[in-house]
Design a protein around this motif. Structure first.
Motif, PDB file in Angstrom:
ATOM      1  N   ASP A   8       0.810  -1.650   0.612  1.00 14.52           N
ATOM      2  CA  ASP A   8       0.104  -0.467   0.083  1.00 14.52           C
ATOM      3  C   ASP A   8       1.204   1.234  -0.019  1.00 14.52           C
ATOM      4  O   ASP A   8       1.059   1.859   1.292  1.00 14.52           O
ATOM      5  CB  ASP A   8      -0.888  -0.440   1.752  1.00 14.52           C
ATOM      6  CG  ASP A   8      -2.200   1.282   1.050  1.00 14.52           C
ATOM      7  OD1 ASP A   8      -2.099   2.128   0.256  1.00 14.52           O
ATOM      8  OD2 ASP A   8      -2.886   0.945   2.057  1.00 14.52           O
ATOM      9  N   VAL A   9       0.556   1.794  -1.140  1.00 13.04           N
ATOM     10  CA  VAL A   9       1.636   2.817  -1.402  1.00 13.04           C
ATOM     11  C   VAL A   9       1.354   3.931  -0.130  1.00 13.04           C
ATOM     12  O   VAL A   9       2.728   4.927   0.238  1.00 13.04           O
ATOM     13  CB  VAL A   9       3.050   3.291  -2.762  1.00 13.04           C
ATOM     14  CG1 VAL A   9       1.409   3.854  -3.464  1.00 13.04           C
ATOM     15  CG2 VAL A   9       3.977   3.800  -2.918  1.00 13.04           C
ATOM     16  N   ALA A  10       0.646   4.170  -0.708  1.00 11.85           N
ATOM     17  CA  ALA A  10       0.204   5.741   0.282  1.00 11.85           C
ATOM     18  C   ALA A  10       0.291   5.988   1.456  1.00 11.85           C
ATOM     19  O   ALA A  10       0.421   6.497   2.291  1.00 11.85           O
ATOM     20  CB  ALA A  10      -2.129   6.420  -0.454  1.00 11.85           C
ATOM     21  N   PRO A  17       7.973  11.600   6.851  1.00  8.12           N
ATOM     22  CA  PRO A  17       7.147  13.411   6.444  1.00  8.12           C
ATOM     23  C   PRO A  17       7.912  14.196   5.597  1.00  8.12           C
ATOM     24  O   PRO A  17       6.977  15.274   4.980  1.00  8.12           O
ATOM     25  CB  PRO A  17       7.410  13.946   8.188  1.00  8.12           C
ATOM     26  CG  PRO A  17       8.835  12.950   8.649  1.00  8.12           C
ATOM     27  CD  PRO A  17       8.363  11.772   7.175  1.00  8.12           C
ATOM     28  N   ALA A  18       8.976  13.905   5.602  1.00 13.51           N
ATOM     29  CA  ALA A  18       9.471  15.299   4.203  1.00 13.51           C
ATOM     30  C   ALA A  18       8.813  14.907   2.913  1.00 13.51           C
ATOM     31  O   ALA A  18       8.972  16.164   2.386  1.00 13.51           O
ATOM     32  CB  ALA A  18      10.924  14.636   4.015  1.00 13.51           C
ATOM     33  N   LEU A  19       8.259  13.959   2.515  1.00 10.95           N
ATOM     34  CA  LEU A  19       7.476  13.657   1.260  1.00 10.95           C
ATOM     35  C   LEU A  19       5.838  14.382   1.255  1.00 10.95           C
ATOM     36  O   LEU A  19       5.774  15.299   0.244  1.00 10.95           O
ATOM     37  CB  LEU A  19       6.737  11.943   0.784  1.00 10.95           C
ATOM     38  CG  LEU A  19       8.105  11.520   1.093  1.00 10.95           C
ATOM     39  CD1 LEU A  19       7.455   9.716   0.150  1.00 10.95           C
ATOM     40  CD2 LEU A  19       9.015  11.510   0.351  1.00 10.95           C
ATOM     41  N   ALA A  20       5.486  14.658   2.541  1.00 10.61           N
ATOM     42  CA  ALA A  20       4.741  15.983   2.408  1.00 10.61           C
ATOM     43  C   ALA A  20       5.530  17.656   1.582  1.00 10.61           C
ATOM     44  O   ALA A  20       4.423  18.413   1.255  1.00 10.61           O
ATOM     45  CB  ALA A  20       4.671  16.455   4.038  1.00 10.61           C
ATOM     46  N   ASP A  21       6.352  17.642   2.032  1.00 12.29           N
ATOM     47  CA  ASP A  21       6.839  18.776   0.353  1.00 12.29           C
ATOM     48  C   ASP A  21       6.159  19.028  -0.841  1.00 12.29           C
ATOM     49  O   ASP A  21       7.022  19.784  -1.276  1.00 12.29           O
ATOM     50  CB  ASP A  21       8.337  19.539   1.199  1.00 12.29           C
ATOM     51  CG  ASP A  21       9.089  18.527   0.288  1.00 12.29           C
ATOM     52  OD1 ASP A  21       8.752  17.601  -1.362  1.00 12.29           O
ATOM     53  OD2 ASP A  21      10.243  18.422  -0.204  1.00 12.29           O
ATOM     54  N   ASN A 400       7.968   5.650  -3.679  1.00 15.58           N
ATOM     55  CA  ASN A 400       7.816   6.489  -4.832  1.00 15.58           C
ATOM     56  C   ASN A 400       6.839   5.946  -5.855  1.00 15.58           C
ATOM     57  O   ASN A 400       6.048   4.850  -5.008  1.00 15.58           O
ATOM     58  CB  ASN A 400       9.115   6.295  -5.628  1.00 15.58           C
ATOM     59  CG  ASN A 400       9.689   7.037  -5.872  1.00 15.58           C
ATOM     60  OD1 ASN A 400      11.146   6.822  -5.120  1.00 15.58           O
ATOM     61  ND2 ASN A 400       9.939   7.987  -5.193  1.00 15.58           N
ATOM     62  N   ASP A 401       5.585   6.821  -6.465  1.00 11.15           N
ATOM     63  CA  ASP A 401       4.624   6.045  -7.170  1.00 11.15           C
ATOM     64  C   ASP A 401       4.192   6.651  -8.254  1.00 11.15           C
ATOM     65  O   ASP A 401       5.531   7.130  -9.037  1.00 11.15           O
ATOM     66  CB  ASP A 401       3.622   6.582  -5.774  1.00 11.15           C
ATOM     67  CG  ASP A 401       3.032   8.044  -6.178  1.00 11.15           C
ATOM     68  OD1 ASP A 401       4.044   9.086  -6.126  1.00 11.15           O
ATOM     69  OD2 ASP A 401       2.239   8.636  -5.013  1.00 11.15           O
TER      70      ASP A 401
END
Ligand code: PLP
Length: 417
Positions: A8-10, A17-21, A400-401
């Motif tokens: 479940d990539v989501a 947290p860093a991906l929130a940028d 990554n998605d």
């Protein structure tokens, strides 16, 4: 199969947290982001109080436990035993340390084999040690069209005086995953050791150092969601035969005698958390994975969960990589380097008429993080005629998605169609 099966990539992305940028982090091959659990483990080590090893008080005992847990975690990640896990600041530092120690028994007339596919950290330390010992260096050559590193050439390269074969488990530039088991078998025939650079492979596939035939296997936690600390894993019996330079009062025991100075205790706590994170990515494996999913995840060992998870990660990344490669193939001005049959999900390419830096800047302006340069795959880039600028590298990891890939392809379409 983003979002399908048990991967479940989501849910995975929400842990980082860093991906929130909002950037598309396609620079994982140069270093991954870390999940909250790793950040918390490092903070918790400091908050809880740590002391140096061997003291009489509880904080010292906590550091002892952190080190033991990190050795066990890395052993579970790669299929080794905790007593064979040597920590160091980086894979490069460990390669230099081990090359220095091993080469003391080399004598003129011996030889070693390095490969032109490898990151320079699994090349230069060996060449420099060989130079000091008066030992010949033989080169294994990748096929520059396919990117393969044919194992058969080692039949000629390895001889009766070969002491060491250094080879990568995956190219950090073009992704090629050589047949390390076959190469190690050639090395072992005359009694040579096989030093395997697992830095790029470890985040992408289940690893079994015994099946690989690796006498030493190097891995860096910052490539698999952990902090900047590395490990070289070997059989303790082999480590017992090697004496590195060390301080007089430091431990003579294995693996301690290979570790210089005080270990980074809080980072080691983070390293353990990173292995636990990998083990939880898809502990039941993905649909169609060969790993048994009979037992409940909780009842299984961490090693079993790591294998199941990494099998699912490999399947997930492979499907996403197919999307990436398909998109690149549709862009007329993209020149892709390497097309090995077995490879990590790492694309190395140029856009005709543009420098790698200009391409990376164009993508950065669109929120897409890629690397440009030789990525220290110096011999390979030299052979490909790409020095000094290298090429552009877009690498996938488990967080990554499809939207990351599509943003890369959209950005490239503006300059490469
Ligand atoms: C395949 C490979 N080997 C070795 C290294 C060097 O690792 P470290 O930075 O831990 O020295 C890297 C880093 O990019 C790598 O990708």
């Amino acid at each position: 199969m983003p979002g399908s099966g048990s991967f479940d990539v989501a849910a995975v992305r929400a842990l980082y947290p860093a991906l929130a940028d909002g950037h598309a982090y396609l620079d994982g091959a140069a270093g991954t982001q870390v999940p909250d659990s790793v950040i918390e483990a490092i903070a918790a080590a400091y908050r809880g109080g740590i002391g140096n090893l061997g003291g009489t008080f509880a904080a010292s005992g906590r550091s002892v436990a952190i080190v033991a847990e990190a050795r066990a975690a890395v052993a579970d990640l790669v299929g080794g035993v905790p007593e064979g896990v040597v920590f160091g600041p980086s894979a490069t530092a460990l390669a230099y340390r081990i090359a220095d120690a091993l080469s003391r028994s080399w004598t003129a007339g011996d030889d070693i084999v390095v490969s032109r596919l490898d990151h320079d950290s699994n090349v230069r330390p060996w060449i420099q040690a060989a130079g000091r010992a008066g030992v010949t260096v033989q080169w294994a050559e990748p096929d520059l069209v396919t990117g393969e590193l044919p194992a058969a050439q080692y039949a000629e390269l390895v001889g009766p005086r070969t002491r060491l074969v250094a080879v990568t488990a995956a190219s950090n530039a073009i992704g090629t995953r050589p047949d390390v088991a076959a190469i190690a078998a050639f090395a072992h025939a005359p009694g040579a050791l096989c030093y395997v650079d697992g830095v790029h492979a470890t985040p992408h596939v289940p690893v079994d150092i015994t099946a690989l035939g690796a006498d030493f296997y190097a891995t860096s936690a910052y490539k698999w969601s952990g902090p900047h600390v590395a490990a070289a894993v070997a059989a303790p019996e082999l480590l017992e035969t090697v004496w590195p330079d060390k301080l007089a009062p430091s431990s003579n025991a294995v693996p301690w005698r290979f570790e210089r100075g005080t270990l980074p205790f809080a980072d080691l706590a983070g390293m353990t958390a990173a292995v636990d994170h990998l083990a939880e990515l898809a502990p039941g494996g993905s649909a169609g994975a060969s790993v048994s999913v009979g037992a409940s995840a909780a009842a299984r060992t961490r090693r079993e969960r790591v294998l199941a998870s990494m099998t699912a990660v490999e399947a997930y990344e492979s499907a996403l990589f197919t999307r990436l490669l398909g998109g690149l193939a549709g862009l007329d001005r993209v020149i892709l380097y390497g097309k090995a049959a077995r490879r990590a999900p790492t694309a190395f390419f140029d856009v005709a008429g543009m420098s790698p830096r200009a391409v990376a800047e164009h993508l950065a302006a669109r929120g897409v993080n890629v690397w440009d340069g030789d990525n220290y795959a110096y011999e390979l880039c030299t052979a490909l005629g790409l020095e000094p600028d290298g090429a552009v590298r877009a690498g996938l990891v488990h967080y990554n998605d499809a939207s990351d890939v599509d943003r890369l392809l959209d950005g490239l379409a503006e300059i490469a169609r």
